[in-house]
Write a protein that holds these residues in place. Structure first.
Motif, mmCIF file in Angstrom:
data_model
loop_
_atom_site.group_PDB
_atom_site.id
_atom_site.type_symbol
_atom_site.label_atom_id
_atom_site.label_comp_id
_atom_site.label_asym_id
_atom_site.label_seq_id
_atom_site.Cartn_x
_atom_site.Cartn_y
_atom_site.Cartn_z
ATOM 1 N N ALA A 106 106.020 82.487 22.633
ATOM 2 C CA ALA A 106 104.613 82.684 22.373
ATOM 3 C C ALA A 106 104.348 83.856 21.426
ATOM 4 O O ALA A 106 103.622 83.702 20.327
ATOM 5 C CB ALA A 106 103.692 82.822 23.586
ATOM 6 N N ILE A 107 104.724 84.993 21.637
ATOM 7 C CA ILE A 107 104.715 86.122 20.744
ATOM 8 C C ILE A 107 105.214 85.898 19.435
ATOM 9 O O ILE A 107 104.462 86.026 18.156
ATOM 10 C CB ILE A 107 105.211 87.260 21.333
ATOM 11 N N GLY A 108 106.431 85.067 19.302
ATOM 12 C CA GLY A 108 107.015 84.705 18.063
ATOM 13 C C GLY A 108 106.098 83.628 17.191
ATOM 14 O O GLY A 108 105.825 83.769 15.969
ATOM 15 N N ILE A 109 105.337 83.020 18.024
ATOM 16 C CA ILE A 109 104.649 81.851 17.446
ATOM 17 C C ILE A 109 103.487 82.602 16.575
ATOM 18 O O ILE A 109 103.372 82.394 15.386
ATOM 19 C CB ILE A 109 103.836 80.948 18.231
ATOM 20 N N GLY A 110 102.836 83.574 17.036
ATOM 21 C CA GLY A 110 101.884 84.240 16.540
ATOM 22 C C GLY A 110 102.105 84.941 15.254
ATOM 23 O O GLY A 110 101.839 85.168 14.188
ATOM 24 N N ALA A 111 103.430 85.488 15.552
ATOM 25 C CA ALA A 111 103.836 86.446 14.431
ATOM 26 C C ALA A 111 104.572 85.700 13.066
ATOM 27 O O ALA A 111 104.437 86.087 12.017
ATOM 28 C CB ALA A 111 105.177 87.140 14.887
ATOM 29 N N VAL A 112 105.049 84.389 13.474
ATOM 30 C CA VAL A 112 105.468 83.627 12.408
ATOM 31 C C VAL A 112 104.182 83.110 11.735
ATOM 32 O O VAL A 112 104.242 83.238 10.214
ATOM 33 C CB VAL A 112 106.147 82.685 12.924
ATOM 34 N N LEU A 113 103.237 82.985 12.445
ATOM 35 C CA LEU A 113 101.979 82.573 11.743
ATOM 36 C C LEU A 113 101.468 83.484 10.750
ATOM 37 O O LEU A 113 100.918 83.135 9.760
ATOM 38 C CB LEU A 113 100.854 81.588 12.679
ATOM 39 N N GLY A 114 101.258 84.486 11.495
ATOM 40 C CA GLY A 114 100.832 85.689 10.878
ATOM 41 C C GLY A 114 101.583 86.130 9.437
ATOM 42 O O GLY A 114 101.008 86.497 8.506
ATOM 43 N N GLY A 115 102.844 85.983 9.602
ATOM 44 C CA GLY A 115 103.605 86.323 8.423
ATOM 45 C C GLY A 115 103.606 85.271 7.254
ATOM 46 O O GLY A 115 103.536 85.611 6.143
ATOM 47 N N THR A 161 109.093 88.437 9.647
ATOM 48 C CA THR A 161 108.622 87.140 9.711
ATOM 49 C C THR A 161 109.721 86.263 10.322
ATOM 50 O O THR A 161 109.862 85.469 11.302
ATOM 51 C CB THR A 161 108.139 86.467 8.532
ATOM 52 N N PHE A 162 110.975 86.337 9.561
ATOM 53 C CA PHE A 162 111.938 85.694 10.089
ATOM 54 C C PHE A 162 112.625 86.056 11.431
ATOM 55 O O PHE A 162 113.012 85.015 12.177
ATOM 56 C CB PHE A 162 113.235 85.834 8.754
ATOM 57 N N SER A 163 112.585 87.325 11.789
ATOM 58 C CA SER A 163 112.889 87.821 12.974
ATOM 59 C C SER A 163 112.013 86.999 14.164
ATOM 60 O O SER A 163 112.524 86.707 15.265
ATOM 61 C CB SER A 163 112.589 89.298 13.240
ATOM 62 N N GLN A 164 110.854 87.089 13.939
ATOM 63 C CA GLN A 164 109.697 86.403 14.740
ATOM 64 C C GLN A 164 109.874 85.011 14.830
ATOM 65 O O GLN A 164 109.609 84.204 15.798
ATOM 66 C CB GLN A 164 108.450 86.861 14.399
ATOM 67 N N ALA A 165 110.445 84.441 13.618
ATOM 68 C CA ALA A 165 110.598 82.943 13.816
ATOM 69 C C ALA A 165 112.039 82.541 14.952
ATOM 70 O O ALA A 165 111.920 81.614 15.566
ATOM 71 C CB ALA A 165 111.067 82.371 12.360
ATOM 72 N N ALA A 166 112.753 83.698 14.696
ATOM 73 C CA ALA A 166 113.754 83.360 15.585
ATOM 74 C C ALA A 166 113.309 83.665 17.030
ATOM 75 O O ALA A 166 114.038 83.154 18.177
ATOM 76 C CB ALA A 166 114.851 84.672 15.598
#
Length: 424
Positions: free
Chosen positions: A268-277, A151-156
């Motif tokens: 965009a991919i990170g947005i979804g991953a953070v929300l999913g996390g 989740t932190f990686s995807q926030a990055a």
């Protein structure tokens, strides 16, 4: 809202993991800034998505060679020391990117060479870091730790490209590389502050030296584990076939409105991953992890394909975000399967193979996307990749019943007790 649905933060109570989590997350933000700046710089230098795709090859070769070797070394020496040294190499390469931008050298070969050096450092540090995490927790805590890390990686992955878009709109590449260099110092601090993590029981379980034979031992182990092997295969398909990021600079320019759009596409991919996390509390309760892995990758491919059909930037961003949420789920399960399957004395080597797959797959995707864009157009390349990914993963799942049936608590799939010794 039930706490059972929210991100489980209990692994942050572990001081060593907390430092590692902060260091990797902050430094990865800088890495993502560079990951946008470099392809945009290459596209502006050459005017071709082909050369942006070639960046995938430049990254891939060091990832294969040094990812495998670095994983073997991680099984033979103190993992804290190896993480620090490899992170230092990555930081030096980032300073090289900064120097070429400040001096305005505009030399494509030099830029590619520095990127290869940066990829070398990443290839060694990534399996080392992955092999450290299971030494900090019990088997039951590993999914929560992996979810937090991803989740932190995807926030990055979200914040880095947005910062890159802002920087590249107002300033030049040197500012992007300078910020990356500053942020990466946090990883150096985190690695330095970790406790010593030598091989288990001294040298009794790890014989020989980290050479070719040691790497082959890891490959032989993987070949005898069908669940692990197929989890790697579906991940290669997900990233190597469906990843559309090499097309973002061109389509931002020709379809979505220019440089201000490129940051959103990369984020965009990170947005979804953070929300999913943030709403991932349910992930640790899933027992059919193999089936969940396959389903999440199919959803990733379909969402990517639909995003490629859009002519509205925000529709494309929304669908890529959906793909990112699916990717978070698949990443947690494939990492957890690996870390609970492999014994500690082989974990670095298997993690090295995993690094080649996880980090190398998107580079193959960059190359595929760039070549297809030249032959058929960027839009066709994008949509085809997503659809092909979904179809291929369904076929692999149907051909691999062991993966679809996999449960970590099954009698013949239980993790070995020797792999759970913790470092405090």
């Amino acid at each position: 809202m039930s706490k059972r649905l929210l991100l489980d933060t209990t692994p942050l109570r572990n001081p060593a993991y907390r430092r590692l989590w902060i260091g990797h997350g902050v430094s990865f933000t800088g890495f993502q800034i560079t990951s946008v700046a470099v392809p945009v710089q290459v596209y502006q230098m050459t005017g071709s998505s082909f050369w942006v795709g070639v960046l995938g090859v430049v990254n891939l070769v060091p990832l294969i060679v040094f990812g495998l070797w670095g994983g073997a070394v991680a099984d033979h020496m103190d993992r804290r020391r190896l993480l620090f040294l490899s992170s230092l190499l990555t930081w030096v390469a980032t300073l090289g990117l900064l120097a070429q931008a400040v001096l305005r050298l505009e030399l494509l070969w030099l830029l590619m060479a520095v990127v290869a050096l940066q990829s070398t450092g990443f290839a060694i540090s990534s399996p080392t870091r992955g092999a450290i995490v299971p030494r900090l927790f019990s088997v039951e805590e590993i999914p929560a730790a992996n979810t937090l890390s991803y989740t932190f990686s995807q926030a990055a992955t979200l914040g880095g490209p947005l910062l890159a878009g802002l920087i590249l709109t107002r300033w030049d590449y040197s500012w992007a590389y300078a910020l990356d260099a500053v942020l990466f110092t946090v990883m150096l601090w985190a690695a330095f502050r970790l406790p010593d993590i030598p091989p288990l029981d001294g040298t009794e379980k790890v014989q020989g030296t980290p050479g070719l034979r040691s790497i082959l031992d890891g490959l032989r182990f993987l070949w005898t584990q069908p669940v692990l092997l197929m989890s790697f295969v579906v991940d290669i398909i997900a990233m190597g076939v469906a990843m559309p990021r090499a097309l973002f600079p061109e389509l931002a320019d020709t379809r979505f409105g220019g440089e201000s759009a490129v940051g959103w596409l990369f984020a965009a991919i990170g947005i979804g991953a953070v929300l999913g996390g943030l709403f991932s509390g349910w992930i640790g309760r899933i027992r059919r992890q193999g089936l969940a892995l396959v389903v999440s990758i199919v959803l990733w491919g379909l969402a990517v394909a639909l995003a490629g059909l859009q002519h509205s930037l925000w529709a494309a961003v929304a669908l890529l975000a959906l793909a990112g949420a699916a990717d978070l789920v698949s990443a947690v399960f494939r990492t957890t399967i690996l870390q609970t399957y492999a014994p500690d004395e082989l974990r670095g080597r298997v993690q090295g193979i995993f690094t080649v797959v996880v980090a190398g797959g998107p580079r193959l995707g960059d190359m595929r996307a760039g070549i297809m864009a030249v032959a058929f157009g960027a839009g066709v390349s994008w949509v085809f990749g997503g659809l092909a990914c979904a179809v291929l993963v369904v076929l692999v799942g149907l051909a691999s019943p062991a993966l679809l049936r996999y449960r970590p608590d099954a009698p013949d799939h239980g993790p070995e007790e020797r792999s759970s010794k913790q470092v405090t």
